[in-house]
Design a protein around this motif. Structure first.
Motif, PDB file in Angstrom:
ATOM      1  N   HIS A 187       0.835  -1.199   0.000  1.00 51.37           N
ATOM      2  CA  HIS A 187       0.000   0.000   0.000  1.00 51.37           C
ATOM      3  C   HIS A 187       0.869   1.247   0.000  1.00 51.37           C
ATOM      4  O   HIS A 187       2.090   1.184   0.174  1.00 51.37           O
ATOM      5  CB  HIS A 187      -0.905   0.019   1.239  1.00 51.37           C
ATOM      6  CG  HIS A 187      -0.118   0.032   2.530  1.00 51.37           C
ATOM      7  ND1 HIS A 187       0.497  -1.096   3.032  1.00 51.37           N
ATOM      8  CD2 HIS A 187       0.167   1.035   3.400  1.00 51.37           C
ATOM      9  CE1 HIS A 187       1.120  -0.800   4.158  1.00 51.37           C
ATOM     10  NE2 HIS A 187       0.946   0.488   4.393  1.00 51.37           N
ATOM     11  N   THR A 188       0.218   2.387  -0.177  1.00 53.17           N
ATOM     12  CA  THR A 188       0.878   3.681  -0.057  1.00 53.17           C
ATOM     13  C   THR A 188       0.531   4.266   1.299  1.00 53.17           C
ATOM     14  O   THR A 188      -0.647   4.411   1.636  1.00 53.17           O
ATOM     15  CB  THR A 188       0.432   4.647  -1.170  1.00 53.17           C
ATOM     16  OG1 THR A 188       0.718   4.054  -2.434  1.00 53.17           O
ATOM     17  CG2 THR A 188       1.163   5.971  -1.052  1.00 53.17           C
ATOM     18  N   ALA A 196       4.217  10.697   0.858  1.00 57.05           N
ATOM     19  CA  ALA A 196       3.721   9.353   0.552  1.00 57.05           C
ATOM     20  C   ALA A 196       4.895   8.389   0.426  1.00 57.05           C
ATOM     21  O   ALA A 196       5.971   8.746  -0.035  1.00 57.05           O
ATOM     22  CB  ALA A 196       2.906   9.377  -0.733  1.00 57.05           C
ATOM     23  N   GLU A 197       4.661   7.147   0.856  1.00 52.69           N
ATOM     24  CA  GLU A 197       5.712   6.133   0.843  1.00 52.69           C
ATOM     25  C   GLU A 197       5.106   4.793   0.472  1.00 52.69           C
ATOM     26  O   GLU A 197       4.096   4.381   1.041  1.00 52.69           O
ATOM     27  CB  GLU A 197       6.351   6.067   2.237  1.00 52.69           C
ATOM     28  CG  GLU A 197       7.475   5.082   2.380  1.00 52.69           C
ATOM     29  CD  GLU A 197       8.083   5.150   3.768  1.00 52.69           C
ATOM     30  OE1 GLU A 197       9.084   5.868   3.947  1.00 52.69           O
ATOM     31  OE2 GLU A 197       7.552   4.489   4.687  1.00 52.69           O
ATOM     32  N   GLU A 198       5.716   4.129  -0.481  1.00 49.68           N
ATOM     33  CA  GLU A 198       5.240   2.800  -0.868  1.00 49.68           C
ATOM     34  C   GLU A 198       5.760   1.782   0.136  1.00 49.68           C
ATOM     35  O   GLU A 198       6.958   1.736   0.427  1.00 49.68           O
ATOM     36  CB  GLU A 198       5.738   2.452  -2.277  1.00 49.68           C
ATOM     37  CG  GLU A 198       5.335   3.463  -3.343  1.00 49.68           C
ATOM     38  CD  GLU A 198       3.834   3.711  -3.377  1.00 49.68           C
ATOM     39  OE1 GLU A 198       3.076   2.722  -3.408  1.00 49.68           O
ATOM     40  OE2 GLU A 198       3.433   4.884  -3.355  1.00 49.68           O
ATOM     41  N   ARG A 225      -1.554  -5.524  -5.027  1.00 47.30           N
ATOM     42  CA  ARG A 225      -2.417  -4.823  -4.078  1.00 47.30           C
ATOM     43  C   ARG A 225      -3.855  -5.319  -4.128  1.00 47.30           C
ATOM     44  O   ARG A 225      -4.732  -4.745  -3.480  1.00 47.30           O
ATOM     45  CB  ARG A 225      -2.379  -3.316  -4.349  1.00 47.30           C
ATOM     46  CG  ARG A 225      -1.002  -2.707  -4.175  1.00 47.30           C
ATOM     47  CD  ARG A 225      -1.049  -1.205  -4.309  1.00 47.30           C
ATOM     48  NE  ARG A 225       0.261  -0.609  -4.055  1.00 47.30           N
ATOM     49  CZ  ARG A 225       0.452   0.607  -3.567  1.00 47.30           C
ATOM     50  NH1 ARG A 225      -0.601   1.371  -3.295  1.00 47.30           N
ATOM     51  NH2 ARG A 225       1.656   1.088  -3.362  1.00 47.30           N
TER      52      ARG A 225
END
Length: 275
Positions: A187-188, A196-198, A225
Motif C-alpha cells: 500500500h501507499t 507518501a511512501e510505498e 495490491r
C-alpha cells in the motif's frame, strides 16, 4: 465462507518490537501488553520481545519470565550487544532467543552464545554481497533486511527487495525483516502533506518467497495490491508449502503486533476472536 489458511503461515510470524520506533512503548507497557496476550489466541502469532542492550538490565528485573532477542543497530557497539545477551542467558527465569547484529567487522563473535543470530545487511548490491558469508554458517545465521524507512534510508526498492529474497532462496539461507510491515497488503502510506511512501505487505513477502522457491515473479508478488488475489493465494498454500516458506521467511519485527493481527482478521484469514 472461504476456508482459513494453515495457521503455520502466521505462527510466531510477528516479533514484538514494541519499544522501538515508531511505537516507542515504554518497557513496562511492552511487558504489560505481552502479559495481557499470554494464553490468548493472539499470542500464537507473536515471537520474542526485541530489546536494545540499554533496556536489558531493567527487563531482567521483571518476574513474568521473558523471551528476549537482543537487538543491536549499526551504531551500537558489538561488545555491548553481546554482553547484554550474556546477561539474559545467565538470568534465571528468562530466556535468550537470539541476537540481531549489524554486518560489522567481528559480528561472528555473536555465535559464541549458541543461539540464533540475525545479521542486518544493507539494501542493494552491497548487502547481497554479504549473503554468501552468512550462508557459510550453515543455518546458524540468518539475514535481516530493513523494509521500513529511517532518517538515513528509504524503503528498499522492489528490484532490490526481490533480489534479496531470490538470493536468500538460492543460497539456502533464511531471513527476517524489520520496519514498515504493519499491513498485510502492499500500500501507499502517508499523504502529500506528510510524504507518501510505498510499503510492502507481509502477505506479499510470504508470496514472494513462494515465487522465488518456484521460479515465479517475485516482484509481482511484492507489489500485488489486489486483496482477493493475495488472500486467495495465501489460502491455497498447503501445510507443506507454508512450512517451506516460513523456513525461509522466519519473522518480521513490528512495534504494535496487533496491527498485522487485526489485518489478518479483517481479511478473513484468521478467526475474528484471535484478534
Amino acid at each position: 465462507m472461504p476456508s482459513l489458511p494453515t495457521r503455520t503461515l502466521f505462527t510466531q510470524l510477528v516479533d514484538d518490537a514494541a519499544v522501538f520506533p515508531p511505537g516507542n512503548f515504554s518497557l513496562s507497557e511492552a511487558i504489560d501488553r505481552r502479559s495481557a496476550r499470554r494464553g490468548t489466541p493472539a499470542s500464537d502469532f507473536v515471537g520474542p520481545l526485541l530489546l536494545p542492550p540499554r533496556l536489558i538490565d531493567e527487563a531482567l528485573e521483571d518476574h513474568s519470565g521473558l523471551v528476549i532477542t537482543v537487538v543491536g543497530r549499526r551504531e551500537t557497539p558489538l561488545d555491548e550487544v553481546i554482553a547484554a545477551a550474556e546477561n539474559v542467558a545467565d538470568a534465571a527465569g528468562h530466556a535468550l532467543s537470539g541476537l540481531e547484529v549489524a554486518a560489522v567487522d567481528g559480528w561472528e563473535k555473536a555465535l559464541d552464545l549458541s543461539v540464533p543470530v540475525a545479521v542486518e545487511v544493507p539494501a542493494g548490491a552491497a548487502g547481497r554481497d554479504l549473503l554468501p558469508g552468512i550462508a557459510d554458517h550453515e543455518g546458524q545465521v540468518i539475514a535481516k533486511l530493513r523494509t521500513g524507512s529511517t532518517p538515513a534510508n528509504d524503503v528498499p526498492s522492489v528490484p532490490d527487495t526481490a533480489a534479496f529474497i531470490t538470493e536468500c532462496v538460492q543460497l539456502g539461507i533464511a531471513f527476517k525483516l524489520t520496519g514498515g510491515l504493519h499491513r498485510a497488503i502492499a500500500h501507499t502510506a502517508g499523504d502529500h502533506a506528510t510524504g507518501a511512501e510505498e510499503q510492502y505487505g507481509f502477505l506479499g513477502i510470504l508470496l514472494a518467497v513462494q515465487a522465488a522457491l518456484l521460479g515465479g515473479d517475485v516482484s509481482a508478488a511484492l507489489t500485488d495490491r489486489d486483496e482477493t488475489s493475495v488472500t486467495d493465494a495465501i489460502r491455497a498454500m498447503s501445510e507443506a508449502d507454508a512450512m517451506t516458506v516460513r523456513n525461509v521467511f522466519t519473522s518480521f519485527g513490528c512495534c504494535d503486533v496487533f496491527d498485522p493481527i487485526h489485518d489478518l482478521a479483517a481479511l478473513g484469514l484468521i478467526p475474528e476472536r484471535n484478534a
